[in-house]
Design an enzyme around this catalytic site. Structure first.
Site, mmCIF file in Angstrom:
data_model
loop_
_atom_site.group_PDB
_atom_site.id
_atom_site.type_symbol
_atom_site.label_atom_id
_atom_site.label_comp_id
_atom_site.label_asym_id
_atom_site.label_seq_id
_atom_site.Cartn_x
_atom_site.Cartn_y
_atom_site.Cartn_z
ATOM 1 N N GLY A 78 -26.329 -29.935 28.480
ATOM 2 C CA GLY A 78 -25.010 -30.022 27.846
ATOM 3 C C GLY A 78 -24.596 -28.707 27.202
ATOM 4 N N ARG A 142 -27.616 -30.229 35.111
ATOM 5 C CA ARG A 142 -28.746 -31.017 34.601
ATOM 6 C C ARG A 142 -29.858 -31.230 35.641
ATOM 7 N NH1 ARG A 142 -28.178 -32.919 29.603
ATOM 8 N NH2 ARG A 142 -26.119 -33.303 28.745
ATOM 9 N N ASP A 172 -34.930 -29.844 24.744
ATOM 10 C CA ASP A 172 -36.375 -30.108 24.812
ATOM 11 C C ASP A 172 -36.855 -30.318 26.245
ATOM 12 O OD1 ASP A 172 -34.861 -32.444 24.736
ATOM 13 O OD2 ASP A 172 -36.421 -33.630 23.798
ATOM 14 N N ASP A 173 -36.090 -31.080 27.043
ATOM 15 C CA ASP A 173 -36.534 -31.327 28.423
ATOM 16 C C ASP A 173 -36.523 -30.032 29.248
ATOM 17 O OD1 ASP A 173 -37.004 -34.009 28.128
ATOM 18 O OD2 ASP A 173 -34.972 -34.612 28.708
ATOM 19 N N LYS A 199 -31.538 -24.705 22.678
ATOM 20 C CA LYS A 199 -30.125 -25.092 22.679
ATOM 21 C C LYS A 199 -29.973 -26.595 22.616
ATOM 22 C CE LYS A 199 -28.659 -27.123 25.678
ATOM 23 N NZ LYS A 199 -28.289 -27.977 26.808
ATOM 24 N N THR A 200 -29.083 -27.119 21.866
ATOM 25 C CA THR A 200 -28.529 -28.468 21.970
ATOM 26 C C THR A 200 -27.763 -28.782 20.695
ATOM 27 O OG1 THR A 200 -28.860 -30.844 22.182
ATOM 28 C CG2 THR A 200 -30.724 -29.660 21.276
ATOM 29 N N ASP A 202 -27.335 -31.590 19.708
ATOM 30 C CA ASP A 202 -27.970 -32.776 19.119
ATOM 31 C C ASP A 202 -28.899 -32.444 17.953
ATOM 32 O OD1 ASP A 202 -26.652 -33.978 21.164
ATOM 33 O OD2 ASP A 202 -28.412 -34.840 22.142
ATOM 34 N N LYS A 239 -4.537 -48.587 5.534
ATOM 35 C CA LYS A 239 -4.436 -49.819 6.341
ATOM 36 C C LYS A 239 -5.412 -49.882 7.516
ATOM 37 C CE LYS A 239 -0.527 -48.111 9.061
ATOM 38 N NZ LYS A 239 0.803 -48.330 9.540
ATOM 39 N N TYR A 240 -6.173 -48.810 7.743
ATOM 40 C CA TYR A 240 -7.080 -48.848 8.905
ATOM 41 C C TYR A 240 -8.525 -48.585 8.489
ATOM 42 C CZ TYR A 240 -2.892 -48.253 11.820
ATOM 43 O OH TYR A 240 -1.686 -48.402 12.419
ATOM 44 N N GLY A 248 -24.877 -37.190 20.242
ATOM 45 C CA GLY A 248 -26.274 -37.086 19.821
ATOM 46 C C GLY A 248 -27.002 -38.181 20.570
ATOM 47 N N ARG A 249 -27.520 -37.811 21.769
ATOM 48 C CA ARG A 249 -27.997 -38.834 22.686
ATOM 49 C C ARG A 249 -29.070 -39.732 22.075
ATOM 50 N NH1 ARG A 249 -29.209 -36.021 27.453
ATOM 51 N NH2 ARG A 249 -31.091 -35.435 26.377
ATOM 52 N N GLU A 308 -24.161 -41.999 18.668
ATOM 53 C CA GLU A 308 -24.008 -42.555 20.023
ATOM 54 C C GLU A 308 -25.303 -43.154 20.567
ATOM 55 O OE1 GLU A 308 -22.808 -39.711 23.043
ATOM 56 O OE2 GLU A 308 -24.690 -38.653 22.912
HETATM 57 P P1 FBP Z 1 -28.287 -31.540 25.802
HETATM 58 O O1 FBP Z 1 -29.397 -32.336 25.205
HETATM 59 O O2 FBP Z 1 -28.483 -31.194 27.220
HETATM 60 O O3 FBP Z 1 -27.953 -30.347 24.968
HETATM 61 O O4 FBP Z 1 -26.944 -32.433 25.787
HETATM 62 C C1 FBP Z 1 -26.609 -33.174 24.689
HETATM 63 C C2 FBP Z 1 -25.358 -33.989 24.881
HETATM 64 O O5 FBP Z 1 -24.233 -33.316 24.392
HETATM 65 C C3 FBP Z 1 -25.522 -35.348 24.214
HETATM 66 O O6 FBP Z 1 -25.114 -35.286 22.875
HETATM 67 C C4 FBP Z 1 -24.703 -36.252 25.078
HETATM 68 O O7 FBP Z 1 -25.162 -37.571 25.062
HETATM 69 C C5 FBP Z 1 -24.899 -35.670 26.431
HETATM 70 O O8 FBP Z 1 -25.119 -34.291 26.258
HETATM 71 C C6 FBP Z 1 -23.718 -35.902 27.345
HETATM 72 O O9 FBP Z 1 -24.000 -35.320 28.561
HETATM 73 P P2 FBP Z 1 -22.953 -35.152 29.744
HETATM 74 O O10 FBP Z 1 -21.910 -34.196 29.286
HETATM 75 O O11 FBP Z 1 -23.778 -34.631 30.852
HETATM 76 O O12 FBP Z 1 -22.380 -36.489 29.986
#
Ligand code: FBP
Length: 548
Positions: A78, A142, A172-173, A199-200, A202, A239-240, A248-249, A308
């Site tokens: 991402g 990816r 991490d992956d 990088k991320t 998240d 009112k909402y 943040g996967r 998320e």
């Molecule tokens: P990375 O872990 O690759 O940095 O991606 C994080 C992220 O932004 C998550 O927060 C999100 O769930 C995911 O990528 C969405 O991925 P995509 O854009 O491929 O649907």
């Protein structure tokens, strides 16, 4: 492309480097290292790259020079603000060591290495991208690098281009895969070094040696600006209820950081849900309780933040997802020919446990379908496409209706769903991320110049001014442990989840009762690139609390 005035002004920004990277540089080796867990297994799996020392990068007495090196860079996964500055940092670092060195970019992520798709990253091209957001200079992807055949093709391509080192900019992956690639190339004496960069957005690639991943700072600042704006709207209109899902996967770092920046009325932290084994019904009841109490005080409005990844941390849904994952992995051929939604639901219900059937059938149809969507190449459910915010609104609405019928609740509940994710991933990097990423890239170049492989670029002491930041190279094997991933035990970089005994979570826990009842919103406003240091250069609350 036409440039905005801010883009033009921002292109002039000179990222601040740690003092140790300016002028003469010395690379000093520390003591041998060990993996953070499962030392025996990891050392056997990485015999050529295990146990390397940490590389301390310090001011030296003479300039660091290298032979001409050709480096290939990959943007993986991402997008995260600052990727272009990592590339600029690598480029400037390489050129400082030898002006004949060259930088290439593999196109579209790791697949670019395997397919031999690349461009040369020239000074002129890089100039166009300094301090900009996005990964569009070479694109990202990816594709998982894990098969030996991919490594061999990659090597063949490196040899054709004359590349001696690869930098993988990823989470991490991707860095786990970089480590496996480094080990393989070293084991066959391929003479291609592999270096990683954290990088991320998240924020879950962090440990003793990596204080934060890049992009987290900018993304959280963008989301917090938007949340603050919504809070002010909620306070004005009264009112909402706004239910806001945040990217943040898996880990809830982004949600927690946004909570600390904006003080919403309610927030869910997935790690707490997991720890307390909260069911969906308990989560819904707790949100409804806050809505009712605020309503009893005539405040029929509020803001609720949702990570998320939540859905995968709710015990009954976690089990359901894992059963669906197994089913889709093992019976894909049978599943893929099913045409109607009803056929798919029947198929799933007849293959999962009774408890999971109950959990599956308790969900609205849209969510059921979202749980059956394609997995990403790493086998993960694409949680950003599951509308948890809508699900929670629906369930809370039902609960409040029940309470109304029982005479326990008299208010009005009108809720609006939001999802903030893509809005932040390509924002122009904050000063923090612009400096941090440039330094990470520069360090990666220095590690390559020192002839090392299997390392991750690391810059620490990040709450101090940039000139006091500490630069080093960390052996990637040091961050590894063995985890069960999709049914198999694998060596992976440990994912950092929110720690419930950590200072950021404790700060939230200490204040949440007050923030839910009293309206104590904070409005951070947009990221500032020019102005006083305390406005422009501050690190995230998470980093400030963790390092306090
Ligand atoms: P990375 O872990 O690759 O940095 O991606 C994080 C992220 O932004 C998550 O927060 C999100 O769930 C995911 O990528 C969405 O991925 P995509 O854009 O491929 O649907």
């Amino acid at each position: 492309m036409t440039k905005s005035s801010l883009q033009v002004a921002r292109a002039e920004y000179k990222p601040k480097l740690p003092a140790a990277l300016i002028g003469n540089i010395l690379v000093k080796e520390g003591a041998p290292t060990q993996s953070c867990a499962h030392q025996e297994e990891i050392s056997k799996m990485f015999p050529h790259t295990y146990g390397f020392p940490v590389l301390h990068i310090e001011s030296g007495s003479k300039p660091l020079k290298s032979s001409a090196i050709n480096v290939g860079v990959i943007l993986s996964g991402g997008q995260a603000p600052g990727g272009h500055n990592v590339i600029a940092g690598i480029f400037d670092g390489l050129k400082a060591m030898n002006s004949d060195s060259r930088l290439y970019g593999f196109l579209g992520g790791p697949s670019g290495l395997v397919n031999g798709e690349y461009i040369e990253l020239t000074a002129q091209l890089i100039e166009e991208y300094r301090n900009t957001g996005g990964f569009d200079i070479i694109g990202s992807g990816r594709t998982k690098l894990e098969e030996q055949s991919q490594f061999d093709k990659g090597l063949e391509n490196c040899r054709k281009i004359g590349i001696n080192a690869i930098v993988v900019i990823g989470g991490d992956d991707s860095n786990t895969n970089a480590c496996v690639l480094a080990e393989y190339y070293k084991s066959i004496n391929a003479a291609v070094q592999v270096i990683g960069c954290p990088k991320t957005i998240d924020g879950d690639l962090k440990n003793e040696m990596i204080e934060t991943s890049f992009g987290f700072d900018t993304a959280c600042k963008v989301y917090s600006e938007l949340i603050g704006n919504i809070e002010r709207d909620a306070l004005s209109a009264k009112k909402y209820w706004h239910f806001i899902k945040l990217m943040g996967r898996s880990a809830s770092h982004i949600t927690l950081e946004c909570v600390l920046q904006t003080h919403p009325n309610y927030a869910i932290i997935s790690e707490e849900v997991h720890e307390k084994r909260l069911t969906m019904n308990q989560i819904v009841e707790d949100i409804a309780r806050v809505i009712k109490t605020r309503s009893d005080n005539n405040e029929n409005f509020g803001v609720c933040l949702i990570p998320e990844g939540l859905i995968e941390f709710v015990p009954e849904i976690k089990i359901l997802i894992s059963e669906i994952n197994d089913l889709l992995a093992h019976k894909a051929a049978l599943f893929n020919v099913l045409e109607t939604d009803d056929e798919k639901f029947q198929f799933v219900n007849s293959h999962i446990s009774a408890d999971s059937t109950k959990a599956f059938n308790s969900l609205p149809k849209e969510i059921q379908l979202q749980l059956l969507m394609d997995r990403d190449p790493h086998g993960n459910v694409q949680v950003s496409r599951i509308q948890t915010e809508e699900l929670l609104i629906e369930m809370v609405e039902e609960k409040l209706k029940e309470w109304k019928a029982e005479g326990r609740y008299k208010g009005n509940f009108t809720a609006l769903p939001n999802f903030f994710g893509y809005e932040g991933r390509c924002a122009a990097p904050s000063n923090f991320d612009a400096n941090y990423t440039y330094a990470l890239g520069y360090v990666a170049a220095v590690i390559i110049g020192a002839g090392k492989t299997g390392y991750m670029s690391s810059v620490r002491n990040l709450t101090a001014p940039a000139k006091e930041w500490i630069a080093c190279g960390v052996p990637i094997t040091m961050m590894m442990n063995i985890e069960k991933r999709h049914g198999h035990l694998k060596p992976v970089i440990q994912k950092a989840l929110v720690k419930l005994d950590g200072k950021p979570f404790k700060e939230f826990a200490k204040n949440r009762a007050e923030w839910s009842m009293k309206t104590s919103y904070v409005f951070p406003g947009p990221i500032q690139y020019f102005g006083p240091n305390e406005v422009c250069d501050a690190a995230t609350k998470t980093l400030q609390l963790e390092r306090s």
